[in-house]
Design an enzyme around this catalytic site. Structure first.
Site, PDB file in Angstrom:
ATOM      1  N   HIS A  89      28.694 103.112  38.305  1.00  0.00           N
ATOM      2  CA  HIS A  89      28.712 101.647  38.309  1.00  0.00           C
ATOM      3  C   HIS A  89      28.645 101.050  36.905  1.00  0.00           C
ATOM      4  CE1 HIS A  89      28.488 100.335  42.598  1.00  0.00           C
ATOM      5  NE2 HIS A  89      28.314 101.635  42.733  1.00  0.00           N
ATOM      6  N   ASP A  90      28.084 101.765  35.960  1.00  0.00           N
ATOM      7  CA  ASP A  90      28.066 101.254  34.595  1.00  0.00           C
ATOM      8  C   ASP A  90      29.317 101.657  33.833  1.00  0.00           C
ATOM      9  OD1 ASP A  90      26.620  99.910  32.364  1.00  0.00           O
ATOM     10  OD2 ASP A  90      26.800 101.886  31.458  1.00  0.00           O
ATOM     11  N   ASP A  97      27.996 101.163  28.526  1.00  0.00           N
ATOM     12  CA  ASP A  97      27.104 100.504  27.561  1.00  0.00           C
ATOM     13  C   ASP A  97      25.845  99.908  28.186  1.00  0.00           C
ATOM     14  OD1 ASP A  97      28.150  98.377  28.977  1.00  0.00           O
ATOM     15  OD2 ASP A  97      28.690  97.191  27.215  1.00  0.00           O
ATOM     16  N   SER A  99      25.474  97.825  30.521  1.00  0.00           N
ATOM     17  CA  SER A  99      25.531  96.417  30.934  1.00  0.00           C
ATOM     18  C   SER A  99      25.008  96.256  32.363  1.00  0.00           C
ATOM     19  CB  SER A  99      26.960  95.879  30.828  1.00  0.00           C
ATOM     20  OG  SER A  99      27.836  96.601  31.683  1.00  0.00           O
ATOM     21  N   SER A 216      27.862 113.366  49.101  1.00  0.00           N
ATOM     22  CA  SER A 216      27.169 114.489  49.737  1.00  0.00           C
ATOM     23  C   SER A 216      25.682 114.207  49.865  1.00  0.00           C
ATOM     24  CB  SER A 216      27.385 115.762  48.895  1.00  0.00           C
ATOM     25  OG  SER A 216      26.475 116.773  49.241  1.00  0.00           O
ATOM     26  N   ASP A 265      25.134 113.005  54.680  1.00  0.00           N
ATOM     27  CA  ASP A 265      25.327 114.393  55.106  1.00  0.00           C
ATOM     28  C   ASP A 265      24.074 114.815  55.869  1.00  0.00           C
ATOM     29  OD1 ASP A 265      25.618 117.107  55.429  1.00  0.00           O
ATOM     30  OD2 ASP A 265      25.860 117.576  53.304  1.00  0.00           O
ATOM     31  N   ASP A 273      26.350 119.244  47.246  1.00  0.00           N
ATOM     32  CA  ASP A 273      27.122 120.456  47.530  1.00  0.00           C
ATOM     33  C   ASP A 273      28.456 120.090  48.147  1.00  0.00           C
ATOM     34  OD1 ASP A 273      26.542 119.735  50.144  1.00  0.00           O
ATOM     35  OD2 ASP A 273      25.054 121.308  50.464  1.00  0.00           O
TER      36      ASP A 273
END
Length: 351
Positions: A89-90, A97, A99, A216, A265, A273
């Site tokens: 996500h960054d 950086d 954010s 997973s 999972d 895995d």
């Protein structure tokens, strides 16, 4: 003629040239020499990302982060899922950086509050790690590096591979909430869109398939999957898996604040895995992106290969995480080293 950028400006016999050309010649040499000196000096100041960036300035940094991750994981198992998710996500949103970690201000919204970040949590534990590093080496180690290294060490805690990663990132000063959706694909996007978004940061189809192997571990909130259960059950779902999903998500419109979720999972929920790939080939993928990964002709061959070989999954996963972690970082004198990870220094100094 060899031009030493750090030596004196060379002498060139230009007596035979007209006066205007003589002046232009020397000016050109002076300009080129100064420009070259400046470029080389800047390059010396900015080595970019390197292995063991902090070996001289904070040699204990990576060990401190690793120990903090172990300690926090022992107390709160789900922290490892969060740290792994943080990297994507960054780093996928324009630059690696940190954010993502910035809080909202009166002028800007935090990336953490966007719909694409739904379900993300445990950011306070990044602050715990930052505090531990600051006690040893104040003002040296960036939140961007802490985010990446805690994700790397979280992967190990989950039974995944150890991935050697470069450091030397610096922290951005602003949120990228307004452009986040241009970079992060939604779980309901077509596989073409998902492949395109990953390709834009240099990650190919096997890399994408490996990164989605992160599903997973962890869990999926009912908000993200009820459209496959209500008003009618998606016929693509494995009928043996549906009763469990309905039991965990009994409401067609679940409360986003309620703790209603399905484990990604059920077999090995706390282990990174290749069981994920066997599940989605068996039509047990929870989200549409999981289902498409197993059925799209561009990704299915890699799903099948990773279902058969955990070594191949780990190899491609390590490669993709490395590429992701090196996406357009701030280095050298760009950005800053934040004092706390949720505030840019300018705001922290005012508080």
């Amino acid at each position: 003629m060899f031009l030493d950028p750090f030596g004196p400006i060379p002498y060139i016999d230009v007596r035979w040239l007209p006066a205007a050309a003589r002046n232009l010649n020397h000016r050109a040499i002076l300009f080129l020499t100064v420009s070259l000196r400046s470029a080389l000096a800047e390059n010396e100041e900015d080595p970019g990302l390197v292995m063991n960036f902090y070996k001289d300035t904070c040699p204990q940094a990576e060990d401190i982060i690793k120990e903090q991750v172990k300690l926090l994981y022992k107390r709160h198992k789900n922290t490892a899922f969060s740290w792994l998710r943080n990297i994507f996500h960054d780093c996928a949103v324009q630059s690696c950086d940190a954010s993502l970690l910035l809080d909202s201000t009166r002028k800007t919204l935090s990336e953490k509050e966007m719909d694409r970040s739904f379900g993300m949590r445990n950011f306070r534990y990044i602050e715990n790690i930052k505090e531990a590093v600051e006690r040893e080496c104040p003002g040296v180690v960036s939140c961007a590096d802490i985010l990446v290294l805690s994700g790397r060490d979280g992967v190990v805690a989950l039974g995944g591979p150890y991935i050697p990663l470069k450091t030397g990132r610096r922290d951005g000063r602003k949120s990228r909430a307004e452009i986040l959706e241009q970079y992060l694909p939604d779980h309901n996007d077509s596989m073409s869109v998902v492949l395109e978004r990953f390709a834009a940061i240099g990650i190919d189809a096997p890399g994408l398939v490996a990164l989605l192997g992160s599903h997973s571990v962890g869990r999926t909130h009912c908000v993200k999957l009820v459209h496959r259960l209500y008003p009618e059950v998606d016929p693509a779902l494995n009928p043996d898996h549906v009763p469990h999903m309905l039991h965990k998500c009994p409401d067609a419109i679940p409360d986003p604040k309620a703790v209603q979720y399905v484990r990604n999972d059920r077999g090995t929920p706390m282990v990174l895995d290749n069981n994920y790939y066997r599940n989605i080939l068996d039509n047990k993928g929870l989200m549409m992106v999981d289902h498409q990964l197993a059925t799209d002709k561009r990704t299915r061959p890699y799903v099948k290969k990773m279902a058969k070989s955990q070594d191949y999954f780990f190899k491609e996963f390590s490669r993709a995480i490395t590429l992701l972690s090196e996406n357009n970082p701030l280095t050298g004198t760009k950005g800053e080293i934040r004092k706390v990870c949720n505030l840019a220094n300018k705001l922290h100094d005012k508080s």
